[in-house]
Design a protein around this motif. Structure first.
Motif, PDB file in Angstrom:
ATOM      1  N   ILE A 205     -13.356  -5.076  47.849  1.00 16.67           N
ATOM      2  CA  ILE A 205     -13.512  -5.473  46.416  1.00 16.67           C
ATOM      3  C   ILE A 205     -14.927  -6.134  46.417  1.00 16.67           C
ATOM      4  N   LYS A 206     -15.877  -5.576  45.634  1.00 15.15           N
ATOM      5  CA  LYS A 206     -17.011  -5.902  45.293  1.00 15.15           C
ATOM      6  C   LYS A 206     -17.230  -6.964  44.178  1.00 15.15           C
ATOM      7  N   ALA A 207     -16.171  -7.033  43.191  1.00 13.92           N
ATOM      8  CA  ALA A 207     -16.255  -8.056  42.135  1.00 13.92           C
ATOM      9  C   ALA A 207     -14.883  -8.086  41.611  1.00 13.92           C
ATOM     10  N   PHE A 208     -14.446  -9.326  41.350  1.00 13.49           N
ATOM     11  CA  PHE A 208     -13.185  -9.526  40.583  1.00 13.49           C
ATOM     12  C   PHE A 208     -13.217 -10.281  39.427  1.00 13.49           C
ATOM     13  N   LEU A 209     -13.163  -9.334  38.316  1.00 14.78           N
ATOM     14  CA  LEU A 209     -13.557  -9.789  37.015  1.00 14.78           C
ATOM     15  C   LEU A 209     -11.979 -10.252  36.254  1.00 14.78           C
ATOM     16  N   LEU A 210     -12.096 -11.461  35.668  1.00 12.68           N
ATOM     17  CA  LEU A 210     -10.673 -11.896  35.148  1.00 12.68           C
ATOM     18  C   LEU A 210     -11.126 -12.188  33.683  1.00 12.68           C
ATOM     19  N   ALA A 211      -9.770 -11.722  32.771  1.00  8.74           N
ATOM     20  CA  ALA A 211     -10.143 -12.061  31.601  1.00  8.74           C
ATOM     21  C   ALA A 211      -8.854 -12.982  31.123  1.00  8.74           C
ATOM     22  N   ASP A 212      -8.979 -13.937  30.487  1.00  6.06           N
ATOM     23  CA  ASP A 212      -7.974 -14.721  30.020  1.00  6.06           C
ATOM     24  C   ASP A 212      -8.280 -15.595  28.614  1.00  6.06           C
ATOM     25  N   MET A 213      -7.302 -15.532  27.654  1.00  8.95           N
ATOM     26  CA  MET A 213      -7.588 -16.279  26.654  1.00  8.95           C
ATOM     27  C   MET A 213      -8.990 -15.901  26.017  1.00  8.95           C
ATOM     28  N   ILE A 214      -9.174 -14.489  25.512  1.00  7.85           N
ATOM     29  CA  ILE A 214     -10.348 -13.849  25.182  1.00  7.85           C
ATOM     30  C   ILE A 214     -10.352 -13.446  23.741  1.00  7.85           C
ATOM     31  N   GLY A 215      -9.361 -13.632  23.115  1.00  9.18           N
ATOM     32  CA  GLY A 215      -9.226 -13.237  21.807  1.00  9.18           C
ATOM     33  C   GLY A 215      -9.686 -14.251  20.718  1.00  9.18           C
ATOM     34  N   ASP A 216      -9.701 -15.623  20.927  1.00  7.61           N
ATOM     35  CA  ASP A 216     -10.355 -16.523  19.865  1.00  7.61           C
ATOM     36  C   ASP A 216     -11.208 -16.170  18.804  1.00  7.61           C
ATOM     37  N   ALA A 217     -11.003 -16.102  17.633  1.00  7.04           N
ATOM     38  CA  ALA A 217     -12.073 -15.585  16.518  1.00  7.04           C
ATOM     39  C   ALA A 217     -13.202 -16.430  16.842  1.00  7.04           C
ATOM     40  N   ASP A 218     -13.194 -17.761  17.174  1.00  4.94           N
ATOM     41  CA  ASP A 218     -14.551 -18.394  17.429  1.00  4.94           C
ATOM     42  C   ASP A 218     -14.514 -18.527  19.184  1.00  4.94           C
ATOM     43  N   LEU A 219     -15.333 -17.442  19.599  1.00  8.10           N
ATOM     44  CA  LEU A 219     -15.363 -16.980  20.855  1.00  8.10           C
ATOM     45  C   LEU A 219     -16.561 -17.890  21.530  1.00  8.10           C
ATOM     46  N   ASN A 220     -16.391 -18.715  22.601  1.00  4.95           N
ATOM     47  CA  ASN A 220     -17.166 -19.263  23.419  1.00  4.95           C
ATOM     48  C   ASN A 220     -16.735 -19.132  24.919  1.00  4.95           C
ATOM     49  N   ILE A 221     -17.058 -18.073  25.484  1.00  5.82           N
ATOM     50  CA  ILE A 221     -16.961 -17.795  26.852  1.00  5.82           C
ATOM     51  C   ILE A 221     -17.238 -19.030  27.867  1.00  5.82           C
ATOM     52  N   ASP A 222     -16.581 -19.676  28.672  1.00  5.35           N
ATOM     53  CA  ASP A 222     -16.946 -20.895  29.390  1.00  5.35           C
ATOM     54  C   ASP A 222     -17.742 -20.304  30.480  1.00  5.35           C
ATOM     55  N   ARG A 223     -18.582 -21.083  31.012  1.00  7.45           N
ATOM     56  CA  ARG A 223     -19.134 -20.797  32.449  1.00  7.45           C
ATOM     57  C   ARG A 223     -18.306 -21.662  33.472  1.00  7.45           C
ATOM     58  N   ASP A 224     -17.367 -20.895  34.127  1.00 11.72           N
ATOM     59  CA  ASP A 224     -16.690 -21.592  35.144  1.00 11.72           C
ATOM     60  C   ASP A 224     -17.366 -21.971  36.636  1.00 11.72           C
ATOM     61  N   THR A 225     -17.112 -23.185  37.063  1.00 13.12           N
ATOM     62  CA  THR A 225     -17.953 -23.391  38.403  1.00 13.12           C
ATOM     63  C   THR A 225     -17.120 -23.110  39.608  1.00 13.12           C
ATOM     64  N   ASN A 226     -15.968 -22.472  39.546  1.00 13.26           N
ATOM     65  CA  ASN A 226     -15.167 -22.083  40.283  1.00 13.26           C
ATOM     66  C   ASN A 226     -15.574 -20.513  40.583  1.00 13.26           C
ATOM     67  N   SER A 227     -16.258 -19.819  39.496  1.00 11.64           N
ATOM     68  CA  SER A 227     -16.756 -18.455  39.850  1.00 11.64           C
ATOM     69  C   SER A 227     -18.086 -18.383  40.655  1.00 11.64           C
ATOM     70  N   THR A 228     -18.146 -17.176  40.851  1.00 11.82           N
ATOM     71  CA  THR A 228     -19.180 -16.839  41.827  1.00 11.82           C
ATOM     72  C   THR A 228     -20.712 -16.847  41.063  1.00 11.82           C
ATOM     73  N   PRO A 229     -21.722 -17.720  41.449  1.00 13.35           N
ATOM     74  CA  PRO A 229     -22.841 -17.599  40.412  1.00 13.35           C
ATOM     75  C   PRO A 229     -23.514 -16.434  40.434  1.00 13.35           C
ATOM     76  N   TRP A 230     -23.680 -15.477  41.234  1.00 15.31           N
ATOM     77  CA  TRP A 230     -24.576 -14.338  41.091  1.00 15.31           C
ATOM     78  C   TRP A 230     -23.628 -13.314  40.009  1.00 15.31           C
ATOM     79  N   LEU A 231     -22.519 -13.494  40.158  1.00 12.59           N
ATOM     80  CA  LEU A 231     -21.591 -12.623  39.151  1.00 12.59           C
ATOM     81  C   LEU A 231     -21.831 -12.937  37.607  1.00 12.59           C
ATOM     82  N   ALA A 232     -21.808 -14.237  37.513  1.00 14.06           N
ATOM     83  CA  ALA A 232     -22.058 -14.992  36.398  1.00 14.06           C
ATOM     84  C   ALA A 232     -23.289 -14.311  35.644  1.00 14.06           C
ATOM     85  N   SER A 233     -24.474 -14.386  36.579  1.00 15.06           N
ATOM     86  CA  SER A 233     -25.681 -13.868  36.339  1.00 15.06           C
ATOM     87  C   SER A 233     -25.617 -12.425  35.754  1.00 15.06           C
ATOM     88  N   VAL A 234     -24.944 -11.682  36.191  1.00 18.93           N
ATOM     89  CA  VAL A 234     -24.752 -10.294  36.101  1.00 18.93           C
ATOM     90  C   VAL A 234     -24.179 -10.219  34.332  1.00 18.93           C
TER      91      VAL A 234
END
Ligand SMILES: [Zn+2]
Length: 317
Positions: A205-234
């Motif tokens: 597995i090269k990458a695991f992308l998770l989507a959760d609570m992504i429908g909010d009309a006022d969309l602000n995707i958080d930067r999660d510190t448990n996630s992998t930094p280089w993947l956040a960069s991509v």
């Protein structure tokens, strides 16, 4: 999912004597600039957001969908019906919970590619268990993730993949049964990560992308510190190519979600989540989590950014 106790607000405050610089990246967390990613000149992805929104409405119409419920079973059948002709597997087992034993079923649809390796795109389809006897329908929390994966399946179906294989995973038993803890949560992904560790799938597995609570009309995707930094960069660069970067990473917090069992096993993971659902997150885990709070535009943004991220990962070394 849960907001970590270490959650903090902005990355850094601007000092009073420090004027904002007129460069385009001053607002970015520095670690997002570390990984150079080849520019993607491929076609811009465009999911059918109205169709995805229609899925949310149909899913919500089943009512509350906690594990072990008849509505949950109906939703399983609904997901399978939309994957007819696809390569579908499940990971079904019985979970031991503080309220007894429950059937749990992760549903996996596989879209093979030409390149050796797998990109997993996951999202949970169960809804909150403690609210099962209320009007709670989980339009955003459970509904939006289920729907975006169904629409991504539509985008992948019938096309030759010149890149990694993509496995879509509708995860189950994400929600806590009594109160969120390491043992009472993430039932489905804990089982799946263990299974894939044993059969050696994980190392592919090269990458695991998770989507959760992504429908909010006022969309602000958080930067999660448990996630992998280089993947956040991509992901951030994918969002930037599509002109959606203002919806990403204004806030940095630690989030416990379905990616954790994979993070703990060394898989590069990124949780795409907006955990500010209504001012101060007031709609989260309440009967106010209904479709009128959502927007097809938000589904568009997240769906397209996921597909653009996949295109970029396909080209990376
Ligand atoms: Zn939830």
């Amino acid at each position: 999912m849960l907001l970590g106790m270490s959650a903090c607000a902005r990355d850094k405050a601007v000092k009073a004597d420090d004027q904002p610089k007129a460069t385009s990246t001053t607002y970015l967390p520095t670690s997002l600039d570390e990984q150079p990613v080849p520019a993607d000149a491929g076609p811009l992805p465009a999911i059918d957001a109205n169709r995805a929104m229609q899925y949310v409405k149909e899913i919500v119409a089943f009512g509350p969908r906690p594990i072990g419920s008849p509505n949950h079973k109906k939703l399983e059948e609904y997901i399978y019906a939309h994957l007819k002709g696809d390569q579908v597997e499940d990971d079904a087992f019985t979970a031991d919970t503080p309220e007894g034993k429950f059937p749990v079923r992760n549903i996996i649809a596989k879209f093979p590619g030409t390149r050796d390796g797998i990109i997993v795109i996951a999202g949970h389809y169960d809804t909150n268990y403690p609210l099962r006897n209320t009007a709670y329908v989980g339009a955003n929390d459970g509904g939006s993730s289920t729907a975006i994966l169904l629409e991504i399946a539509n985008q992948l179906r019938g096309k030759k993949r010149d890149g990694y294989s993509i496995w879509l995973v509708w995860t189950d038993g994400e929600e806590a049964i009594k109160r969120w803890s390491a043992s009472d949560s993430l039932y489905g992904t804990k089982h799946l990560a263990e299974k894939w560790e044993k059969d050696k799938t994980l190392k592919n597995i090269k990458a695991f992308l998770l989507a959760d609570m992504i429908g909010d009309a006022d969309l602000n995707i958080d930067r999660d510190t448990n996630s992998t930094p280089w993947l956040a960069s991509v992901v951030y660069q994918a969002a930037t190519r599509l002109g959606y970067q203002s919806h990403f990473f204004a806030r940095t917090i630690a989030i416990e979600d379905d990616h954790l069992p994979f993070v703990q096993r060394g898989v590069p993971c990124l949780d795409l989540i907006d955990l500010d659902y209504g001012y101060g997150n007031v709609f989260h885990h309440t009967p106010q989590d209904t479709t009128d709070k959502l927007s097809p535009k938000s589904l568009q943004i997240v769906g397209d950014v996921i597909l653009e991220t996949v295109q970029m990962l396909d080209k990376m070394k």
